[in-house]
Design an enzyme around this catalytic site. Structure first.
Site: not given
Ligand SMILES: Cc1cc2nc3c(=O)[nH]c(=O)nc-3n(C[C@H](O)[C@H](O)[C@H](O)COP(=O)(O)OP(=O)(O)OC[C@H]3O[C@@H](n4cnc5c(N)ncnc54)[C@H](O)[C@@H]3O)c2cc1C
Length: 526
Positions: A466
Site C-alpha cells: 500500500h
Molecule cells: C500484490 C499487491 C496486492 C495488493 N492487495 C490489495 C488489496 O487486496 N486491496 C486493495 O485495496 N489494495 C491492494 N493493493 C494496493 C492497490 O492495488 C494499489 O495501491 C492501487 O491499486 C494503486 O493504484 P494506482 O492507480 O496508484 O497505481 P496502479 O494501479 O499501479 O497504476 C499505475 C499504472 O501506470 C502504468 N505506468 C507506470 N509508469 C508508466 C509510464 N511511464 N508510462 C505508461 N504507463 C505507466 C503502470 O503500468 C500501471 O498500469 C495491492 C497491491 C499489490 C501490488
C-alpha cells in the site's frame, strides 16, 4: 469543447469488447487529444472512461492487456505474476526498497487491480471529510465502481470463517456483518474477485467509456512530459513515449483548440513522481545529478513517500484449505490497526529434495499499521523510464509506528489463542511452538515482553503493497490535483495520498478516478 473522432481497431476477440485498445503507436500518435492520461491503472481507467463521455482521451499504458490471461483473471493463480516478475516485460515489476524489502508494482492495463489480493473496502467518513471531498459525489462514484467491480462473497472460505469466529471469540467487536463501509470492529468486505473466482480489474471500467472518444495505447512507456511556456508559466503540451513493441520513440500532443487540455499522470506511486523528475520538475539539485534541465524546482516531488508496516503469522494447516483472498478484516484501536487473513496451497519438497513433493495448506493473519508516521524519499536511479526509481520508506523508524506494530502483533497472538484457531495446531509436535507449525518467523506469545515483540516487528517486517505518496496533495499538487506552478498537468493516483484511505486503497483509488473525472467535466462544461 467536444473533439469527437472516429476510429476502428477492429472489434475482434483479442480486445475483449474494448474496440479502442491497440498497441499500434503510429495509429495513436498522429492525433491530438483533450486529455492524455499516463497510466491505465486503478485510477487511470475510471478517469479515462469518465472524461471520454465529453472529450477525446488517450491513455498511455506501459503494459499489455489483462484479458485472456488466467494468471491475472483466476483467483487461484494469485501471486504467480509476482513470482515471475522480471525487469522489462512481466505483468508485475519487482523492486527492492533501500530498506531491503522486495515489493511489486503493476505493468499491465488495470494496474495493481490486475495483480492484487482483491480486498475491497471504502474509506472512512472522517477520511473523506478531512480530504474536503464532496460526500455525495464520493458516494455516487463508489457506487459507479461497485456496480461493475465489487462482489459480496456468498461464502467465506474455511480459514476466513475460522478467522472471523476467532475475532469474535477474542472480543474484537462489534460484529458488523457484510459491509463495504469503514466501521470499527469485525466485518466481511467485498472483493474484486466474483463468486466464481474471476478477477475484475479497473480495465473493466473502460467498458463505460465512449468508444468514439478514446484510444487506449498499450506497451507505451511515457518517458517525458512536453511543455511550452506561456506568460512565464509552464504549460503541459504533450507526452513523449517509447513503444516497447518496436523500440521507437513517439510524441503525442494535446489539442490546442480550447487551451484547457491536460496531461494527467496516473502512473502510480513510483511512476508519477518518477515521470515528473524525468521531465525536469523536482528538486533542482537532484535533477542536476542526472543532467536533467530544471524546468521547475519543485522540491517536494518524491518526498514523504510511505508504506504501511506489518507482520504476518503464517502456519501450516492440518486441515485442507483452499486458496482464498482476504474476506474479513478487524478495524481496531480507533482505526489505527487492521488485521486480515488469507490461505494458500502450495507444493513443498519432501525431506528437502525436489524429486518428490507434498501439498501444504497454510493459513495466515497479517496486521497493518494504518497511519505510519515514518516517511521516506523517492529518487531517480537512472534516466530510463522503464527502470524503477529508488525508494526508501524508513519503516518503523518513528517510535510510535513500532508501538502500534507491537499492539497489532498482540492482537494476532490473542486471535491465535482462540478455540477457533487452535483447531489448526498439530498434536505431539515437538518442533512446533504451542502446537503451531509456523512458516517463516514464529510469532511471539501474547505474554511475551515488548522487546521480544519489537524484535518480531523488525525481523518479520512485511508490506501490504500500500505504498503511497511522492506527489502529495498540499505540497506537489493542490486539492484539485493540479501540479503546483504548472498549467495543464494533474496527478491522480496513490502518489497523491498523505495517508492510505480505508483498510486498503483500491476502492478509493478507483473512486478517485471517477470522482476527479466528474469534477473536471463539471468545471469545463459549466
Ligand atoms: C500484490 C499487491 C496486492 C495488493 N492487495 C490489495 C488489496 O487486496 N486491496 C486493495 O485495496 N489494495 C491492494 N493493493 C494496493 C492497490 O492495488 C494499489 O495501491 C492501487 O491499486 C494503486 O493504484 P494506482 O492507480 O496508484 O497505481 P496502479 O494501479 O499501479 O497504476 C499505475 C499504472 O501506470 C502504468 N505506468 C507506470 N509508469 C508508466 C509510464 N511511464 N508510462 C505508461 N504507463 C505507466 C503502470 O503500468 C500501471 O498500469 C495491492 C497491491 C499489490 C501490488
Amino acid at each position: 469543447m467536444l473533439a469527437y473522432f472516429h476510429h476502428s481497431f477492429g472489434g475482434n476477440d483479442t480486445n475483449f469488447g474494448l474496440s479502442f485498445m491497440t498497441a499500434d503507436a503510429a495509429l495513436a500518435s498522429g492525433r491530438s487529444y483533450d486529455y492524455i492520461i499516463v497510466g491505465g491503472g486503478t485510477a487511470g481507467c475510471p478517469l479515462a472512461a469518465t472524461l471520454s463521455q465529453h472529450f477525446s482521451v488517450l491513455v498511455l499504458e506501459r503494459g499489455g492487456s489483462p484479458y485472456g490471461n488466467p494468471d491475472i483473471e483466476n483467483r487461484d493463480r494469485f501471486g504467480k505474476p509476482l513470482r515471475e516478475a522480471d525487469n522489462y516485460t512481466s505483468i508485475a515489476q519487482g523492486f527492492v526498497t533501500e530498506d531491503g524489502l522486495l515489493l511489486h508494482r503493476a505493468r499491465v492495463l488495470g494496474g495493481a487491480t490486475a495483480i492484487n489480493a482483491g480486498f475491497y473496502s471504502r474509506a472512512s467518513l472522517e477520511y473523506i471529510r478531512n480530504m474536503g471531498w464532496d460526500e455525495k459525489l464520493v458516494n455516487s462514484s463508489y457506487e459507479w465502481v461497485e456496480k461493475q467491480n465489487a462482489f459480496r462473497p456468498n461464502k467465506l472460505s474455511g480459514w476466513a470463517s475460522a478467522f472471523k469466529n476467532a475475532l469474535l471469540q477474542a472480543q474484537f467487536l462489534p460484529y458488523n456483518g457484510y459491509t463495504v463501509d469503514h466501521v470499527e470492529g469485525t466485518k466481511i468486505s467485498a472483493s474484486t474477485f466474483d463468486n466464481n473466482g474471476k478477477r475484475h480489474t479497473a480495465a473493466d471500467l473502460l467498458q463505460k467509456a465512449n468508444p468514439k472518444n478514446i484510444v487506449v495505447l498499450l506497451n507505451a512507456t511515457a518517458s517525458r512530459i512536453l511543455f511550452n511556456s506561456t506568460g512565464g508559466k509552464l504549460k503541459a503540451s504533450g507526452v513523449e513515449f517509447l513503444s516497447t513493441v518496436n523500440g521507437q520513440s513517439y510524441k503525442v500532443l494535446l489539442s490546442q483548440f480550447s487551451g484547457r487540455s491536460e496531461v494527467i499522470l496516473s502512473a502510480g506511486s513510483l511512476g508519477s513522481p518518477q515521470l515528473l523528475l524525468l521531465s525536469g520538475i523536482g528538486p533542482s539539485e537532484h535533477l542536476k545529478e542526472f543532467n536533467i534541465p530544471v524546468l521547475l524546482n519543485l522540491t517536494s516531488v518524491g518526498k514523504d513517500v510511505q508504506d504501511n508496516p506489518g507482520t504476518t503469522m503464517r502456519v501450516e494447516s492440518p486441515i485442507p484449505l483452499r486458496i482464498s483472498s482476504p474476506q474479513v478484516v478487524a478495524i481496531l484501536n480507533n482505526s489505527q490497526i487492521y488485521v486480515f487473513s488469507g490461505s494458500s496451497v502450495d507444493q513443498v519438497p519432501i525431506n528437502g529434495t525436489s524429486n518428490s513433493t507434498r501439498t501444504r495448506y497454510s493459513g495466515s493473519f497479517f496486521e497493518k499499521v494504518a497511519f505510519p508516521l515514518s516517511r521516506g524519499e523517492l529518487r531517480l536511479r537512472t534516466k530510463d523510464p522503464r527502470d524503477n526509481p529508488s525508494v526508501r520508506y524508513n519503516y518503523l523508524s518513528h517510535p510510535l509506528d513500532l508501538q502500534l506494530c507491537v499492539q497489532a502483533v498482540r492482537v494476532m497472538s490473542k486471535v491465535s489463542e482462540t478455540a477457533s484457531i487452535q483447531q489448526f495446531t498439530f498434536q505431539n509436535s515437538s518442533s512446533s511452538p504451542r502446537g503451531f507449525r509456523f512458516i517463516g518467523t514464529a510469532m511471539p506469545d501474547s505474554d511475551s515482553d515488548d522487546k521480544t515483540v519489537e524484535k518480531f516487528c523488525h525481523e518479520g517486517l512485511a508490506s501490504h503493497w500500500h505504498y503511497h505518496g511522492g506527489c502529495n496533495v498540499g505540497s506537489v499538487i493542490d486539492k484539485s490535483h493540479r501540479v503546483n506552478g504548472v498549467n495543464g498537468l494533474r496527478v491522480v493516483d496513490c502518489s497523491t495520498y498523505i495517508d492510505i484511505p480505508g483498510t486498503n486503497p483500491q476502492a478509493t483509488t478507483m473512486m478517485l478516478g471517477r470522482y476527479t473525472g466528474i469534477k473536471i467535466l463539471q468545471e469545463r462544461l459549466q
